[in-house]
Design an enzyme around this catalytic site. Structure first.
Site, PDB file in Angstrom:
ATOM      1  N   HIS A 260       0.970  -1.386   0.010  1.00  0.00           N
ATOM      2  CA  HIS A 260       0.048  -0.048   0.061  1.00  0.00           C
ATOM      3  C   HIS A 260       0.819   1.190   0.066  1.00  0.00           C
ATOM      4  CE1 HIS A 260      -3.691  -2.297   0.261  1.00  0.00           C
ATOM      5  NE2 HIS A 260      -3.360  -2.441   1.677  1.00  0.00           N
ATOM      6  N   ARG A 336     -12.078  19.024  15.842  1.00  0.00           N
ATOM      7  CA  ARG A 336     -11.001  18.603  16.825  1.00  0.00           C
ATOM      8  C   ARG A 336     -10.977  19.799  17.902  1.00  0.00           C
ATOM      9  NH1 ARG A 336      -9.494  14.086  16.602  1.00  0.00           N
ATOM     10  NH2 ARG A 336      -7.826  14.400  18.006  1.00  0.00           N
ATOM     11  N   SER A 367      -5.485  11.376  24.580  1.00  0.00           N
ATOM     12  CA  SER A 367      -4.748  11.955  23.618  1.00  0.00           C
ATOM     13  C   SER A 367      -3.761  13.175  24.393  1.00  0.00           C
ATOM     14  CB  SER A 367      -5.239  12.497  22.217  1.00  0.00           C
ATOM     15  OG  SER A 367      -6.194  11.615  21.923  1.00  0.00           O
ATOM     16  N   TYR A 368      -4.616  13.977  25.050  1.00  0.00           N
ATOM     17  CA  TYR A 368      -4.053  15.263  25.587  1.00  0.00           C
ATOM     18  C   TYR A 368      -3.018  14.715  26.474  1.00  0.00           C
ATOM     19  CZ  TYR A 368      -3.289  19.730  27.502  1.00  0.00           C
ATOM     20  OH  TYR A 368      -2.895  20.973  27.851  1.00  0.00           O
ATOM     21  N   ASP A 379     -11.671  12.881  28.095  1.00  0.00           N
ATOM     22  CA  ASP A 379     -11.760  12.008  28.759  1.00  0.00           C
ATOM     23  C   ASP A 379     -11.332  12.446  30.218  1.00  0.00           C
ATOM     24  OD1 ASP A 379     -12.969  10.196  27.214  1.00  0.00           O
ATOM     25  OD2 ASP A 379     -11.022   9.266  26.521  1.00  0.00           O
ATOM     26  N   ASP A 444     -16.375  12.973  28.586  1.00  0.00           N
ATOM     27  CA  ASP A 444     -16.658  11.813  29.493  1.00  0.00           C
ATOM     28  C   ASP A 444     -16.060  11.849  30.969  1.00  0.00           C
ATOM     29  OD1 ASP A 444     -17.981  10.760  27.295  1.00  0.00           O
ATOM     30  OD2 ASP A 444     -15.916   9.453  26.680  1.00  0.00           O
TER      31      ASP A 444
END
Length: 529
Positions: A260, A336, A367-368, A379, A444
């Protein structure tokens, strides 16, 4: 002179350990000092001898982050005279993870390629590895996000309350030995946790990101995850990829994936993606799968009912309340969240939390916390040091945040702390707005009892490659790992390993969990594997 060199070697190797008989020289380029020290300790504990000064004839193995680091350190001419095996650090990581020596032949660095005559002048620090968490909430993949979010849960609502995932606060677990994460107090402490890979190959990662979303929508999470694993490896690659020969020794990049990549770097596109994008069924199911709360099964049913656009879905009576909200705020949820905005919202939550319950600990994970520049959602992982005061906190906290017009719409709300059910974990999923804005953001909350907080923090920090590795490692040792604990696995009457036991091991810090499993410690910003 010999005595001096002896003082520089790590002492007391275990003569019967997994790495017994190995004399190792470790190339420091591209490796964080703390990580290098941990690797050295693990090697010595398991039988190896570390040669610190130079590559002597006694050295059996030279470990490096990649071929560029090796060439930068020694040069091609000098390397051609080495008798030691030249290998990737990934071999060491995989050996430590599995508990047995990985096949060395799969990790050998070869220096006979003509394209590597000149090493690169500068090499970024790389800290890597790989994972996927169990089926959980579905969100569109973005190359900046780095979170794998699986299938729909019960009642067609996106995200099981028991399944960790996505984004949040800086690298805040102050030290591995401390159980409660601390909020950074200065820009300097926050900036050190930012994850900034070279990211020179977005032409590849953006196409792979689209394939991730398509395969998720089709319910093919295994295929989706194979692309998810490949993206961080490509992000961290220190040069522009022009030939798949550059990737032949990298983990997570098999032959099909290399094919790919070759097509992309040669033509600028991928025929497989073009086929999907022109297939009406695939295109429609993928679109519906981007709606919060709609998983593969529901997306297929909606397609079979004749729906083809999001506008069509607005008149669909079978959608749940949460799915209707996901549809209404579709564009908002896809947008985002900048890192600075997440940090400011996390600080607001900490302030309101402290007013509601003094001493409460509130950390934005995902992610943060791993240092990403943007997040798909927030979250928030919560506990209280005394082990009791967290009970009933979430109800009061949510009420206060609604009064402030911060929390706007509810998606999931379940409380268990006061009844002691479901491990005593309270859960809230909803939509919030940044002060002064109307743009909806996904948020969340997970409130954990203090004695299982470390497991929740690991799970909701991610990434999912790491979470999967830790779960598999736990299973290999006879345990079941999730966000509520590490449990001895029970066995069925046939002797097969079955459900988890009822009592979790008591491990109060993230590092204690890593150490018990025998996995090298990673700071939060090192977990983008």
């Amino acid at each position: 002179m010999a005595a001096k060199r002896g003082r520089n070697r790590s002492p007391s190797p275990d003569p019967e350990g997994m790495f017994a008989g190995m004399v190792v020289f470790m190339v420091e380029i591209g490796v964080q000092r703390r990580r290098l020290q941990i690797w050295k300790q693990k090697l010595v504990q398991m039988g190896a001898v570390i040669e610190e000064d130079r590559v002597t004839k006694k050295v059996t193995h030279v470990l490096a982050m990649n071929l560029e680091a090796l060439l930068h350190k020694f040069g091609k001419e000098r390397l051609s005279h080495f008798t030691a095996r030249l290998m990737l650090y990934q071999w060491l990581e995989d050996s430590l993870t599995s508990g047995e020596k990985a096949n060395e032949d799969l990790y050998v660095l070869k220096i006979d390629s003509e394209e590597v005559d000149k090493p690169k002048k500068s090499l970024p620090a790389i800290s890597g590895s790989e994972d996927q968490s169990s089926p959980q909430k579905r969100t569109r993949y973005s190359p900046d996000a780095g979170d794998f979010k699986g299938v729909e849960s019960h009642s067609n609502t996106q995200g099981s309350p028991d399944s960790p995932t996505s984004c949040s606060v800086p690298s805040t677990s102050a030290s591995p030995g401390e159980g409660i994460a601390e909020t950074p107090t200065s820009p300097q402490s926050e900036s050190t946790s930012v994850y900034k890979p070279p990211d020179l190959n977005r032409n590849i990662t953006e196409i792979f990101g689209k394939l991730i979303n398509i395969y998720r929508a089709l319910g093919e999470d295994r295929r989706s995850f194979s692309y998810y694993k490949a993206i961080p490896v490509i992000e961290k690659f220190p040069t522009r990829i022009e030939s798949v020969d550059q990737l032949k020794h990298l983990p997570g990049i098999g032959k099909a994936m290399r094919d790919h990549i070759q097509e992309i770097v040669t033509t600028g596109k991928l025929s497989k993606l073009e086929h999907f994008e022109t297939d009406e069924k695939v295109r429609t199911i993928s679109l519906f799968g981007e709606v919060w709360g709609v998983g593969p099964a529901t997306a297929l049913k909606l397609y079979e009912k004749g729906h083809r656009t999001l506008e069509d879905l607005k008149n669909e009576d079978s959608l749940t309340h949460a799915q209707k909200l996901g549809l209404k705020y579709f564009d908002d949820i896809k947008t985002r969240i900048p890192r600075q905005e997440v940090q400011e919202m996390e600080q607001l939550l900490q302030r309101v939390g402290e007013e509601t319950l003094p001493g409460v600990n509130i950390v934005c994970g995902g992610s943060y916390r791993r240092g990403k520049a943007t997040c798909g959602d927030l979250d928030i992982v919560v506990t209280h040091p005394d082990g009791q005061s967290h009970k009933g906190f979430l109800t009061k906290f949510v009420k206060r945040l609604k009064e402030m017009n911060f929390l706007r719409e509810d998606l999931i709300f379940s409380t268990h702390s006061e009844e002691g059910t479901d491990s005593g974990v309270d859960t809230y999923f909803g939509l919030c707005t940044y002060p002064g804005q109307e743009l909806r953001r996904r948020i969340d909350f997970k409130v954990y009892p203090r004695d299982i907080y470390s497991f929740g923090l690991i799970a909701w920090t991610g990434n999912d490659v790491l979470n999967r590795r830790l779960r598999l490692l736990a299973e290999s040792k006879g345990y079941r790992l999730d966000d509520t604990g590490l449990f001895p696995a029970t066995h069925s009457s046939s002797g097969n390993r079955g459900a988890r036991g009822t009592a979790s091991l008591k491990l109060s810090t993230e590092k204690q969990v890593f150490d018990f499993l025998g996995f090298p410690w990673l700071e939060p910003h090192e977990r983008n594997l």
